[in-house]
Structures are given as structure tokens and as C-alpha cells.
Write a protein that holds these residues in place. Structure first.
Motif, mmCIF file in Angstrom:
data_model
loop_
_atom_site.group_PDB
_atom_site.id
_atom_site.type_symbol
_atom_site.label_atom_id
_atom_site.label_comp_id
_atom_site.label_asym_id
_atom_site.label_seq_id
_atom_site.Cartn_x
_atom_site.Cartn_y
_atom_site.Cartn_z
ATOM 1 N N PRO A 179 -5.385 4.671 3.991
ATOM 2 C CA PRO A 179 -4.872 5.698 4.899
ATOM 3 C C PRO A 179 -3.698 5.186 5.729
ATOM 4 O O PRO A 179 -3.473 3.979 5.833
ATOM 5 N N LEU A 180 -2.961 6.110 6.323
ATOM 6 C CA LEU A 180 -1.820 5.747 7.160
ATOM 7 C C LEU A 180 -2.267 4.887 8.334
ATOM 8 O O LEU A 180 -1.637 3.886 8.671
ATOM 9 N N VAL A 181 -3.362 5.285 8.978
ATOM 10 C CA VAL A 181 -3.950 4.508 10.080
ATOM 11 C C VAL A 181 -5.369 4.145 9.671
ATOM 12 O O VAL A 181 -6.291 4.946 9.818
ATOM 13 N N PRO A 182 -5.578 2.948 9.115
ATOM 14 C CA PRO A 182 -6.914 2.581 8.655
ATOM 15 C C PRO A 182 -7.926 2.604 9.793
ATOM 16 O O PRO A 182 -7.723 1.946 10.823
ATOM 17 N N GLU A 221 0.844 -1.189 0.000
ATOM 18 C CA GLU A 221 0.000 0.000 0.000
ATOM 19 C C GLU A 221 0.882 1.243 0.000
ATOM 20 O O GLU A 221 1.848 1.324 0.767
ATOM 21 N N PRO A 222 0.601 2.228 -0.856
ATOM 22 C CA PRO A 222 1.442 3.426 -0.921
ATOM 23 C C PRO A 222 1.371 4.246 0.357
ATOM 24 O O PRO A 222 0.428 4.143 1.132
ATOM 25 N N VAL A 223 2.397 5.053 0.553
ATOM 26 C CA VAL A 223 2.455 5.913 1.735
ATOM 27 C C VAL A 223 1.402 7.011 1.625
ATOM 28 O O VAL A 223 1.214 7.625 0.574
ATOM 29 N N ASP A 224 0.703 7.233 2.704
ATOM 30 C CA ASP A 224 -0.326 8.280 2.799
ATOM 31 C C ASP A 224 0.355 9.585 3.205
ATOM 32 O O ASP A 224 0.563 9.841 4.396
ATOM 33 N N GLU A 246 -8.124 10.741 7.207
ATOM 34 C CA GLU A 246 -8.038 9.283 7.165
ATOM 35 C C GLU A 246 -9.397 8.669 6.807
ATOM 36 O O GLU A 246 -9.466 7.712 6.020
ATOM 37 N N ARG A 247 -10.484 9.192 7.343
ATOM 38 C CA ARG A 247 -11.814 8.690 6.993
ATOM 39 C C ARG A 247 -12.113 8.939 5.517
ATOM 40 O O ARG A 247 -12.675 8.074 4.838
ATOM 41 N N ARG A 248 -11.735 10.113 5.018
ATOM 42 C CA ARG A 248 -11.978 10.423 3.611
ATOM 43 C C ARG A 248 -11.212 9.465 2.709
ATOM 44 O O ARG A 248 -11.764 8.946 1.713
ATOM 45 N N GLU A 249 -9.933 9.206 3.049
ATOM 46 C CA GLU A 249 -9.133 8.290 2.243
ATOM 47 C C GLU A 249 -9.745 6.889 2.251
ATOM 48 O O GLU A 249 -9.773 6.216 1.212
ATOM 49 N N ASP A 250 -10.228 6.471 3.404
ATOM 50 C CA ASP A 250 -10.815 5.143 3.520
ATOM 51 C C ASP A 250 -12.089 5.032 2.685
ATOM 52 O O ASP A 250 -12.328 4.028 2.003
ATOM 53 N N ARG A 275 -1.624 -6.484 7.458
ATOM 54 C CA ARG A 275 -1.495 -5.149 8.046
ATOM 55 C C ARG A 275 -0.693 -5.177 9.341
ATOM 56 O O ARG A 275 -0.862 -4.330 10.221
ATOM 57 N N GLY A 276 0.174 -6.170 9.434
ATOM 58 C CA GLY A 276 0.978 -6.308 10.635
ATOM 59 C C GLY A 276 1.864 -5.106 10.899
ATOM 60 O O GLY A 276 2.032 -4.674 12.034
#
Length: 476
Positions: free
Chosen positions: A272-275, A211-214, A262-266, A410-411
């Protein structure tokens, strides 16, 4: 999560990476120990460091804060990069950078160069440490994973206590005239050993779907953590200037912006960086909530006891460090019993640990009240031993609970979020309990300041014990 509250973990697929063997596990646990030892190793070295470098109190606090803040700010990014480029690769790069920055700390000609090197050392730790848990999550399963997670928790707790003891011994030993510099230079040969072992024994793992960096999320998280941790760690020593209040006012705005981004990205199907989905996991969410007060109380106690024993009780660095030896020894022994106790009694072991720790902290406060200023190893031993036993029944279990439902894919990000929370709590502990203690000393004296701070920590332990009742009953 099942209806009965039992935690489950994702099974490994047939295409899973090679298993993490015994030597590989030792190597990654060595990598986990180094950053935690270095957070605490400077506590007993600060007085000698200040004299040698002619550094003010505010600059000395930056030696701790610079490391802790850069470490906390970059941890989630380190976990994401490991998922993306390979955890073994990031582990090796982070460990090498940790060794070089440790060398720079040990050779620093002045206080500001030491602060800069400590910031770099924190960044290197942020690259290395998330890969440890992510590798364990991805390259082990079943009982092997449970054992590895228990050993990680034991290593983390023991490292935090042992760091302070080791710091005192090294400063007093004054190896080849290095004095306080040896607390950093000792890392160099350990890192060389770790790199050799990692090349041979640690398997490469990465996310099946990189997953790319947010970028926006990374920047906003960094701003939020800096806005909170920087003024809290530097405010008291600097006299609480205007920038500290402006920074604290910025924190909720930056945190809210981070959450909405983060919510918008999800929602847009991006990563997002922190899903936010991680926080839908009950074990992850409740475990993180509990680890915050635990970390605050733990690190605050370690800082305060180091200052009180040296500046108040007049102990040298060795005696100040060894005063915590009973805590370290009992923590190690009890943590080895943890997996058996958890299998039999579930996470109520954490609640029992909180109650035992509360008794230990109460004994420490009683010792400080009755024996001051003749406070040393023997006076502190009963309380330190009991508190160590209680901590050993909490920390390793919490790590297992938090990551038990996080899928291996997602470890890295799960580990990064957990360690960021823990590291931020450690930094907050020094900033809050440390500031409380130091602010009470001028008006009330060292003894009353120490007793009051220990009673505040006791209240924090009671809070964590109450929160433990909300944890899932079983870990699979």
C-alpha cells in the motif's frame, strides 16, 4: 522497540550505497530548506503582492493554500517514487522543477497565473523533499545518521523562521524593481547551484525491493487531504459557501475509504501507499501525533504575527520580518546543542523544550497586551528568543524519533508520511489560527485578536508538552 523503550535502527548491510559525505549532506539540506522557506516567505510579501496584482483576499490566500495543498497531497507519492526510481534522480528532477516553477511565480502576469505556478511549485517540492530524509536514512548510519538528522531538524526549523525574515528583506530591497517577485526569483540561482552540487556529491539510493505505486491509495489520500485542507484554507475568505461544508463532510468518508483500501492491500500481500505496519512502530506513531499540534501552532503564529505587525502595528516588511530574528538566531544556536543534550537526557529534552516554548509564547502575549501598537523587535525579542529555544529542543528530536525505527528500505515512504503530516499541520495552522485571528479583528480589534490567538497557541504548546511524555525515553 526494546522492553526498556530504547529505539533501535536497522544496521546498514555490506551492500549499502556509498556514504553521504559532507558536501552531499549540505546539498540535500539545501534541498530541504527551499520548500520550507517558500511556504513562509510569502507571508510578509502578501500586502505588496495584492496591491501589484489587484488580487482579492481569497485569491491571495490561494497563493499560500495552492502551494501547501499540492505539496501535502503529493508528498507520500514523491517518497514512493524515490524508492522506486532512485532518490537522487527524483531529487534532481524535483529541484529542477522547483526552479522552473519559481521562475514562473516570479514572472506571473496576474494573480491566477501566480496561483497556478504556486501549485506547480508545491508539486515540485513534493518530489524533492522526501528524498532528503530517505537519502540520509539510506546513506548514513550510527553517529553520522544522528548528526545528519539533527542538522535536518535544525535546517527545517531555521528555514521556517528565516523564510519570513528573508521575504521582508527582499520585498523592501526591491532588487532591480522586482519587488515581491524577488522572493521567488531568488530561488533560481540557488537551484542551479544545488543541481551542480547534487550531480557531484549526492549518491544514488533506492529501495532494495522496488514497490509499485498504489493507484487507488494515492487517489484516495489526495481526495481526503484536498477535502480537508481546501475548505479550511479558503472557507473564511470565501464566506463559507456550500462547497466548503460538503467538502468537510467528504473528508471522514475519504479517510475511512483510504484506511480500508490500505489494509486490504496489505492483507493481500501487496504494497500500500502508506503501509499500516509503519503505524505499528511506537516511535513513528507517537511522534506523528505530536508533530500535528506543533506544526499547527508554529505556522499559525508565523502567519498571524506577519499580518499583525504590518496591518496593525504599521511596520514595513523588513521590520516585520526582522522581528523574528531573535527566534531564528536562538533556534540555530540551541539546535546545535541538541545532540549532546539528547545523548545525556534522552527525549525528556522535548518536554523541557515544550515548557520553555510555553514561557516564550506567554511572554509574546504579554508584550502584545502591554506594548500595542508599539510592537517591534525589542518588545518581541525576549518572548521570541525563549520560544525559539523551546522549539529547537523539540523539532529536530521529533524528526529523529519518528524515523528511528523505519527500515532504510522504506525510508522514502516513511519520510513522505512524516513530511505530509508536518505539511498538512502547517497548512492547518494558517487555516485555523489564521482564520481565528482574522475573524476576531473586526469585532475586537487587532490587539485583542492577537493576544487571544497567542493564548490559543499557548494551549496548543501545553498539549504538545503533555504528548511528549509518551515518547520513548532514548534514541539510539
Amino acid at each position: 522497540m526494546t522492553e526498556t523503550g530504547t529505539l533501535t535502527t536497522s544496521a546498514r548491510s555490506p551492500a549499502a550505497p556509498p556514504l553521504l559525505g559532507g558536501l552531499g549532506l549540505f546539498t540535500v539540506l539545501l534541498g530541504a530548506a527551499l520548500p520550507l522557506i517558500d511556504f513562509f516567505i510569502v507571508n510578509v510579501a502578501l500586502p505588496t503582492m495584492g496591491q501589484d496584482l489587484h488580487a482579492s483576499e481569497s485569491v491571495l490566500e490561494l497563493v499560500i493554500a495552492g502551494y501547501g495543498v499540492s505539496y501535502a497531497v503529493l508528498l507520500v507519492l514523491g517518497g514512493r517514487l524515490g524508492d522506486l526510481f532512485g532518490r537522487r534522480r527524483l531529487f534532481l528532477g524535483g529541484m529542477a522543477a522547483f526552479g522552473l516553477s519559481s521562475l514562473a511565480c516570479g514572472l506571473a502576469p496576474n494573480a491566477w497565473m501566480l496561483v497556478a505556478a504556486r501549485v506547480a511549485q508545491g508539486a515540485a517540492s513534493a518530489a524533492m523533499l522526501p528524498q532528503v530524509l530517505a537519502t540520509i536514512q539510506s546513506a548514513t548510519d550510527g553517529p553520522r545518521r544522528a548528526k545528519a538528522m539533527s542538522l535536518y531538524g535544525a535546517t527545517a526549523g531555521l528555514s521556517m523562521v528565516a523564510g519570513q525574515i528573508l521575504g521582508g528583506v527582499l520585498v523592501a530591497a526591491d532588487i532591480a524593481g522586482t519587488g515581491w517577485r524577488s522572493v521567488f526569483l531568488v530561488n533560481v540561482p540557488v537551484v542551479i547551484l544545488g543541481l551542480v552540487l547534487a550531480v557531484r556529491a549526492v549518491p544514488e539510493t533506492r529501495s532494495q525491493h522496488p514497490e509499485p505505486v498504489d493507484g487507488p491509495g494515492t487517489v484516495l489520500l489526495a481526495i481526503a487531504l484536498l477535502a480537508l485542507l481546501a475548505p479550511l484554507t479558503e472557507g473564511r475568505a470565501a464566506g463559507w459557501p456550500l462547497w466548503t461544508w460538503l467538502s468537510l463532510a467528504l473528508f471522514p468518508l475519504a479517510a475511512a475509504a483510504f484506511y480500508f483500501v490500505e489494509r486490504r492491500e496489505d492483507r493481500r500481500g501487496r504494497t500500500p501507499l502508506v503501509p499500516p505496519s509503519l503505524f505499528a512502530l511506537t516511535s513513528f506513531r507517537r511522534g506523528l501525533v505530536m508533530i500535528v499540534p506543533f506544526g499547527i501552532g508554529f505556522s499559525g503564529f508565523m502567519f498571524v504575527i506577519a499580518v499583525a505587525l504590518q496591518d496593525g502595528a504599521g511596520l514595513g516588511p523588513v521590520q516585520a520580518g526582522l522581528a523574528l530574528a531573535p527566534m531564528a538566531a536562538v533556534f540555530f544556536v540551541v539546535s546545535l546543542c541538541g545532540p549532546h543534550l539528547i545523548a545525556r537526557y534522552g527525549t525528556r529534552v522535548v518536554t523541557a523544550g515544550g515548557l520553555i516554548q510555553a514561557i516564550g509564547v506567554a511572554l509574546l502575549a504579554l508584550a502584545a497586551w502591554r506594548s500595542w501598537p508599539d510592537l517591534g523587535v525589542w518588545q518581541l525579542a525576549p518572548g521570541a528568543a525563549v520560544a525559539g529555544a523551546g522549539q529547537a529542543l523539540q523539532l529536530p528530536v521529533l524528526f529523529r524519533i519518528i524515523l528511528s525505527e523505519v527500515p532504510p528500505v522504506r525510508g522514502g515512504v516513511g519520510s513522505g508520511v512524516m513530511i505530509t503530516t508536518q505539511q498538512s499541520a502547517l497548512a492547518l495552522g494558517v487555516a485555523t489560527l489564521g482564520s481565528l485571528f482574522l475573524s476576531l479583528v473586526p469585532g475586537h480589534g487587532m490587539q485583542d485578536a492577537l493576544v487571544t490567538t497567542l493564548l490559543v497557541q499557548l494551549a496548543i504548546v501545553v498539549l504538545t508538552t503533555g504528548l511528549s511524555l509518551r515518547l520513548p525515553r532514548r534514541i539510539s
